[in-house]
Write an enzyme that holds these catalytic residues in place. Sequence first.
Site, PDB file in Angstrom:
ATOM      1  N   PHE B 125       0.855  -1.185   0.000  1.00 61.67           N
ATOM      2  CA  PHE B 125       0.000   0.000   0.000  1.00 61.67           C
ATOM      3  C   PHE B 125       0.896   1.243   0.000  1.00 61.67           C
ATOM      4  O   PHE B 125       1.911   1.283   0.707  1.00 61.67           O
ATOM      5  CB  PHE B 125      -0.897  -0.022   1.243  1.00 61.67           C
ATOM      6  CG  PHE B 125      -1.960   1.025   1.229  1.00 61.67           C
ATOM      7  CD1 PHE B 125      -3.090   0.891   0.433  1.00 61.67           C
ATOM      8  CD2 PHE B 125      -1.836   2.171   2.009  1.00 61.67           C
ATOM      9  CE1 PHE B 125      -4.070   1.874   0.416  1.00 61.67           C
ATOM     10  CE2 PHE B 125      -2.819   3.157   1.996  1.00 61.67           C
ATOM     11  CZ  PHE B 125      -3.932   3.012   1.199  1.00 61.67           C
ATOM     12  N   ASP B 194       3.400  -5.559   7.617  1.00 60.63           N
ATOM     13  CA  ASP B 194       2.166  -4.778   7.610  1.00 60.63           C
ATOM     14  C   ASP B 194       1.004  -5.776   7.540  1.00 60.63           C
ATOM     15  O   ASP B 194       0.858  -6.500   6.559  1.00 60.63           O
ATOM     16  CB  ASP B 194       2.179  -3.849   6.386  1.00 60.63           C
ATOM     17  CG  ASP B 194       0.912  -3.013   6.263  1.00 60.63           C
ATOM     18  OD1 ASP B 194      -0.142  -3.424   6.795  1.00 60.63           O
ATOM     19  OD2 ASP B 194       0.969  -1.964   5.604  1.00 60.63           O
ATOM     20  N   TYR B 219      -9.548  -1.126  11.289  1.00 62.41           N
ATOM     21  CA  TYR B 219     -10.853  -0.728  10.724  1.00 62.41           C
ATOM     22  C   TYR B 219     -11.270  -1.580   9.536  1.00 62.41           C
ATOM     23  O   TYR B 219     -12.284  -1.317   8.924  1.00 62.41           O
ATOM     24  CB  TYR B 219     -10.883   0.765  10.368  1.00 62.41           C
ATOM     25  CG  TYR B 219      -9.742   1.290   9.518  1.00 62.41           C
ATOM     26  CD1 TYR B 219      -9.685   1.014   8.152  1.00 62.41           C
ATOM     27  CD2 TYR B 219      -8.748   2.075  10.065  1.00 62.41           C
ATOM     28  CE1 TYR B 219      -8.666   1.519   7.369  1.00 62.41           C
ATOM     29  CE2 TYR B 219      -7.719   2.582   9.295  1.00 62.41           C
ATOM     30  CZ  TYR B 219      -7.691   2.305   7.951  1.00 62.41           C
ATOM     31  OH  TYR B 219      -6.669   2.805   7.182  1.00 62.41           O
ATOM     32  N   LYS B 220     -10.452  -2.587   9.214  1.00 61.01           N
ATOM     33  CA  LYS B 220     -10.826  -3.490   8.117  1.00 61.01           C
ATOM     34  C   LYS B 220     -11.500  -4.720   8.745  1.00 61.01           C
ATOM     35  O   LYS B 220     -12.626  -4.635   9.212  1.00 61.01           O
ATOM     36  CB  LYS B 220      -9.606  -3.839   7.287  1.00 61.01           C
ATOM     37  CG  LYS B 220      -8.950  -2.601   6.632  1.00 61.01           C
ATOM     38  CD  LYS B 220      -7.719  -2.991   5.842  1.00 61.01           C
ATOM     39  CE  LYS B 220      -6.952  -1.763   5.337  1.00 61.01           C
ATOM     40  NZ  LYS B 220      -7.670  -1.019   4.296  1.00 61.01           N
ATOM     41  N   ARG B 365     -12.332  -4.949  -6.299  1.00 61.11           N
ATOM     42  CA  ARG B 365     -12.021  -5.753  -5.116  1.00 61.11           C
ATOM     43  C   ARG B 365     -13.300  -6.175  -4.395  1.00 61.11           C
ATOM     44  O   ARG B 365     -14.203  -5.361  -4.179  1.00 61.11           O
ATOM     45  CB  ARG B 365     -11.155  -4.964  -4.130  1.00 61.11           C
ATOM     46  CG  ARG B 365      -9.796  -4.564  -4.670  1.00 61.11           C
ATOM     47  CD  ARG B 365      -8.852  -4.152  -3.536  1.00 61.11           C
ATOM     48  NE  ARG B 365      -9.468  -3.208  -2.607  1.00 61.11           N
ATOM     49  CZ  ARG B 365      -8.918  -2.820  -1.467  1.00 61.11           C
ATOM     50  NH1 ARG B 365      -7.739  -3.313  -1.106  1.00 61.11           N
ATOM     51  NH2 ARG B 365      -9.517  -1.947  -0.688  1.00 61.11           N
TER      52      ARG B 365
END
Lengths: 391, 391
Positions: B125, B194, B219-220, B365
């Site tokens: 990312f 990560d 938050y995922k 996605r």
Amino acid sequence: MTDLVAEAAALDAADPLAHKRNDFDLDDSVAYFDGNSLGAPPKHVAGRVAAVVREEWGGRLIRSWSEGWWEAPERVGGRIAPLVGAAPGQVVVADSTSVNLFKALVAATRLNPGRDEILVDADTFPTDGYIADEAARLTGCTVRRVVAEDLPDEVSERTAVALVNHVDYVTGRVHDMAALTGALHGAGALALWDLCHSVGALPVELDATGVDLAVGCTYKFLNGGPGAPAFLYVATKWLTRFEQPLAGWAGDRDPSAMRGAYEAHAGIARGRAGTPDILSLLALDAALDVWDGVDRGLLREKGLALGDFFFRCADELLDGATIATPRGEDRGHQISVIDDDAAKTMAALIDRGVIGDFRPPNVLRFGLAPLYTTYGEVLRAVTTLGELAEG
Amino acid sequence: MTDLVAEAAALDAADPLAHKRNDFDLDDSVAYFDGNSLGAPPKHVAGRVAAVVREEWGGRLIRSWSEGWWEAPERVGGRIAPLVGAAPGQVVVADSTSVNLFKALVAATRLNPGRDEILVDADTFPTDGYIADEAARLTGCTVRRVVAEDLPDEVSERTAVALVNHVDYVTGRVHDMAALTGALHGAGALALWDLCHSVGALPVELDATGVDLAVGCTYKFLNGGPGAPAFLYVATKWLTRFEQPLAGWAGDRDPSAMRGAYEAHAGIARGRAGTPDILSLLALDAALDVWDGVDRGLLREKGLALGDFFFRCADELLDGATIATPRGEDRGHQISVIDDDAAKTMAALIDRGVIGDFRPPNVLRFGLAPLYTTYGEVLRAVTTLGELAEG
């Protein structure tokens, strides 16, 4: 004492800000004097946060990011701007005060190359010095701690930036932003101000006094909630050259493009690091509603008047107490009473419903929040303190 | 197609995790496939956050800091620890992923002195690379971007640390944590992982694979809320030598002493910077309740099964679609479909109630969250995609 009761009642009755207390969720059984550490919650915040969870997060899910969330840090920053005398486009809400200090200090050394010293207000809140030490370690600078009033004599052609606290967190003394900023600029140094204890308490004029950079927290006099996100101010004149070291994707000029190389956003959004913390940010946003229509002049007037009344009560009820806060207008909205047994005294005060705090080694702090502190509460605090002194 | 409908129904009926969907506030009219970007809210979070505001902030005011708030970052970190295979005392919740990456990268260069290179997973990312560039700029290192599978060949005696994403955010491919960490260690480099796209989705074994440092967002797949605070893992073997550059007062060994010089906390609290953001932290704390009693093996099994069913539906319903996600077990819980018109296609899917997202230049996605995604929804997504392809 009878006089003081009547006087407090008369002051409260005549207070043009008295109605604002109704905006806060405060139990009248306690007298709260710690709004300079954790502001009281505005009544509507709990419902607003629950609605954000249910309607924006739950109801709209990922779509909310493009329905206002992503720009919230600048939008909420724009609501704080008038409280610090900043024209639009210079304030962003993000991260903590410590993290913003790091951004600002490292960026300042880059804005002022060829200088290798950071001056730090020797009496500032500890985190300011800690973070300055780390910024110096990484930029090859040295840190020198200097009391604020000596800055004009100590600043030199070596000084890249000086970090000064607007209101001393221990004594409540206000430092002269215009004069110190002018003195720093006279030596070619940048001025970075910590507004944690002044924003929401007294007028701050960043643009008018030519301040370069500033940070501040939102959980004291701005009532944003425990650990609410802090803000960062970058003066327009520096904005396009402000290169901060936490250059994460949220500060990129086009985060959704997911490019490999960072290019800073043209505006104050370059002060962001990671994904904005929306729940806390929108709690703060809600809390800021209490400022709508508040006359900033009245705010300062009442803050000083509450302090004056504290001094008056202390003169009458506290025999020989030492108060560290100046009696003149060079004070913020806090009164600091010296007490060799401060921790124990504060615990006893809290037991009696008078909630302030203490700071080592020997300071009792009483924060005066013009939006909700009453003169009656001031009298109660001093009376209780007197009773404790008498044992 | 009739077969697929029956198959989806049978899979949902037999799903041992099916009951967990009731824990979430999800409207059945939409099929939500973006839990890999923003997890759905557990039903009880809204009420819990409102209670924190009313009872802890409002009711107890400043006292709450000594009634559980101050230690919350380590306590909540301790709840995440089992989800990443970490023994107690190594995980703290604080700040954003970007900020934690900066702490970890700078600290890593200090843990591995005499080396001047940071390797970064070239496909990670963007913020990871941006932050690595800044960490390098301040520590005198250079950054080299290398695809994860080439790390064993590229790591050298110059490499201080390599930053690798556990699950590629574009393709959904999983990188081999044990093998890559071993290869990095073989060359004397540290491994920083990560976990943003793996925590809460697949088993992560930080301790067992010997990982040195890790960061991840909440938050995922952890459903902590938009921009919820991130976490930092520091392996016990490095903890006492972990010197991070955002050494604010919250990471000090005795913050209430307000000393002039920072001394890092002996434990993982040294990973903190500023005052913890309590509202967001306790929202996350509440959200973590949904993991109570969840078998991590079942979680991975269902994530793979949802993906398998996506492939099966795609084979039948999408003529010649290209899917970037590996079909084997080297994938996380996300399926990435290549589409030259991805932005437009995703907008059309969302219009039809199928909410995923797209990543430039050409990837649709679909996140598969084992706690709430159903097989019926997978079929709906692929069916809708097929209908759009046919125009």
